[in-house]
Scaffold this motif. Structure first.
Motif, mmCIF file in Angstrom:
data_model
loop_
_atom_site.group_PDB
_atom_site.id
_atom_site.type_symbol
_atom_site.label_atom_id
_atom_site.label_comp_id
_atom_site.label_asym_id
_atom_site.label_seq_id
_atom_site.Cartn_x
_atom_site.Cartn_y
_atom_site.Cartn_z
ATOM 1 N N THR A 93 0.832 -1.195 0.000
ATOM 2 C CA THR A 93 0.000 0.000 0.000
ATOM 3 C C THR A 93 0.872 1.252 0.000
ATOM 4 O O THR A 93 2.099 1.180 0.027
ATOM 5 C CB THR A 93 -0.931 0.010 1.222
ATOM 6 N N SER A 96 -0.261 3.762 4.019
ATOM 7 C CA SER A 96 -1.306 3.059 4.778
ATOM 8 C C SER A 96 -2.707 3.353 4.273
ATOM 9 O O SER A 96 -3.692 3.211 5.000
ATOM 10 C CB SER A 96 -1.210 3.406 6.270
ATOM 11 N N SER A 97 -2.841 3.782 3.030
ATOM 12 C CA SER A 97 -4.153 4.173 2.502
ATOM 13 C C SER A 97 -4.989 2.958 2.129
ATOM 14 O O SER A 97 -4.474 1.916 1.759
ATOM 15 C CB SER A 97 -3.977 5.070 1.271
ATOM 16 N N GLY A 99 -7.015 0.811 3.759
ATOM 17 C CA GLY A 99 -7.494 -0.139 4.752
ATOM 18 C C GLY A 99 -7.559 -1.564 4.237
ATOM 19 O O GLY A 99 -6.894 -1.954 3.277
ATOM 20 N N VAL A 100 -8.412 -2.352 4.878
ATOM 21 C CA VAL A 100 -8.503 -3.774 4.570
ATOM 22 C C VAL A 100 -9.012 -4.011 3.152
ATOM 23 O O VAL A 100 -8.600 -4.970 2.482
ATOM 24 C CB VAL A 100 -9.416 -4.480 5.600
ATOM 25 N N ASN A 101 -9.893 -3.155 2.655
ATOM 26 C CA ASN A 101 -10.417 -3.343 1.299
ATOM 27 C C ASN A 101 -9.307 -3.282 0.253
ATOM 28 O O ASN A 101 -9.343 -4.007 -0.744
ATOM 29 C CB ASN A 101 -11.489 -2.295 0.993
ATOM 30 N N THR A 102 -8.330 -2.410 0.484
ATOM 31 C CA THR A 102 -7.201 -2.343 -0.438
ATOM 32 C C THR A 102 -6.413 -3.646 -0.416
ATOM 33 O O THR A 102 -5.968 -4.139 -1.458
ATOM 34 C CB THR A 102 -6.276 -1.165 -0.060
ATOM 35 N N ASP A 126 2.988 -0.424 5.075
ATOM 36 C CA ASP A 126 1.848 -1.327 5.302
ATOM 37 C C ASP A 126 1.417 -1.349 6.771
ATOM 38 O O ASP A 126 1.366 -2.393 7.422
ATOM 39 C CB ASP A 126 2.199 -2.730 4.812
ATOM 40 N N ARG A 127 1.076 -0.170 7.286
ATOM 41 C CA ARG A 127 0.652 -0.043 8.677
ATOM 42 C C ARG A 127 -0.587 -0.876 8.961
ATOM 43 O O ARG A 127 -0.741 -1.441 10.043
ATOM 44 C CB ARG A 127 0.365 1.430 8.997
ATOM 45 N N ARG A 128 -1.497 -0.967 7.980
ATOM 46 C CA ARG A 128 -2.715 -1.726 8.199
ATOM 47 C C ARG A 128 -2.404 -3.194 8.476
ATOM 48 O O ARG A 128 -3.046 -3.824 9.332
ATOM 49 C CB ARG A 128 -3.638 -1.607 6.987
ATOM 50 N N GLN A 131 -1.208 -3.519 11.992
ATOM 51 C CA GLN A 131 -2.322 -3.420 12.929
ATOM 52 C C GLN A 131 -3.149 -4.706 12.963
ATOM 53 O O GLN A 131 -3.652 -5.106 14.017
ATOM 54 C CB GLN A 131 -3.206 -2.234 12.555
ATOM 55 N N LEU A 132 -3.299 -5.360 11.823
ATOM 56 C CA LEU A 132 -4.072 -6.597 11.774
ATOM 57 C C LEU A 132 -3.408 -7.713 12.568
ATOM 58 O O LEU A 132 -4.088 -8.542 13.187
ATOM 59 C CB LEU A 132 -4.250 -7.052 10.320
#
Length: 256
Positions: A93, A96-97, A99-102, A126-128, A131-132
């Motif tokens: 990503t 971090s733009s 979110g999960v949908n990306t 890939d911060r998302r 976080q996951l």
């Protein structure tokens, strides 16, 4: 901030078992966008720009590995050559733009690729994923083997992957996912096994004495990384090494 333009893929042939090579070293070959072409590295270390339609015939007992990195939400814009294993070395990503949908869209793009096996690690953008957590990230990125300081064996080769990268000195950035403290690294790198064939990290080893130590100790056939966009290409450092378990022969090679 505008995303970087994704660079061409890198296609590399790896022998199974490894084959001895003549000791030599060469400077990096960097490439830009070549459309339906990629930087190709043969078993003897020869590097060339090859059209997908005219890739050299794959020798017996070899594995064709395709590397991309730092696609920043633009994997669909990259022409990906055929191969046995597709590997993405982080920064799926951008900032971090999405979110999960990306990440789900990225997973759908992975599913559409023809390669039998896929491996993915994360990067500092890939911060998302950070976080996951690794277990939920594996559920989202179900089309690939998601490695987070872990290993997988495919096609007779053992891969170990980490999303680690060094922060750029003198630069402040919010894109700092998986940029571990020195103390965390000391504990992490000691557990990298000695029998790996391919080491995958998001960042280069330069600037990390501990990661350099892993390369010296484990002596992987190949170290592939992203993060440093200016290092895109392949640097080969071939040298004869004593037999190690099931192979021996030439060692070296770093792909960015």
């Amino acid at each position: 901030m505008r995303p970087v333009v994704p660079l061409a893929a890198l296609s590399l042939l790896a022998g199974t078992p490894r084959r001895a090579g003549v000791p030599w070293a060469c400077s990096p070959l960097t490439v830009g966008r070549y459309g339906q072409a990629s930087l190709h590295v043969s078993l003897d270390g020869t590097r060339s720009i090859q059209k997908f339609s005219s890739l050299p015939e794959q020798p017996p007992d070899s594995v064709r590995i395709v590397f991309v990195s730092d696609t920043h939400n633009q994997l669909s814009d990259i022409a990906v050559p055929p191969g046995d294993i597709f590997i993405h070395t982080g920064d799926i990503t951008f900032c971090s733009s999405g979110g999960v949908n990306t990440l789900k869209d990225f997973n759908a793009q992975l599913e559409a690729l023809p390669h039998e096996h896929k491996i993915v690690i994360a990067g500092n953008h890939d911060r998302r994923i950070e976080q996951l957590g690794k277990n939920q990230a594996r559920d989202v990125l179900s089309a690939a083997h998601y490695l987070e300081n872990s290993a997988v064996s495919l096609c007779g080769l053992k891969f170990w992957g980490s999303p680690f990268s060094n922060s750029h000195r003198g630069k402040r950035s919010s894109n700092s996912a998986f940029q571990y403290t020195h103390e965390f690294q000391k504990n992490l790198w000691r557990y990298v096994p000695n029998d790996i064939d391919v080491l995958l990290t998001h960042g280069a080893a330069s600037g990390s004495d501990l990661l350099e130590g892993v390369l010296s100790r484990a002596r992987p056939y190949l170290h592939a990384h992203g993060h440093e966009h200016a290092l895109h290409g392949a640097t080969l450092e071939w040298a004869r090494m004593p037999p190690r378990g099931r192979g021996g022969g030439a060692r070296g090679g770093r792909g960015g």
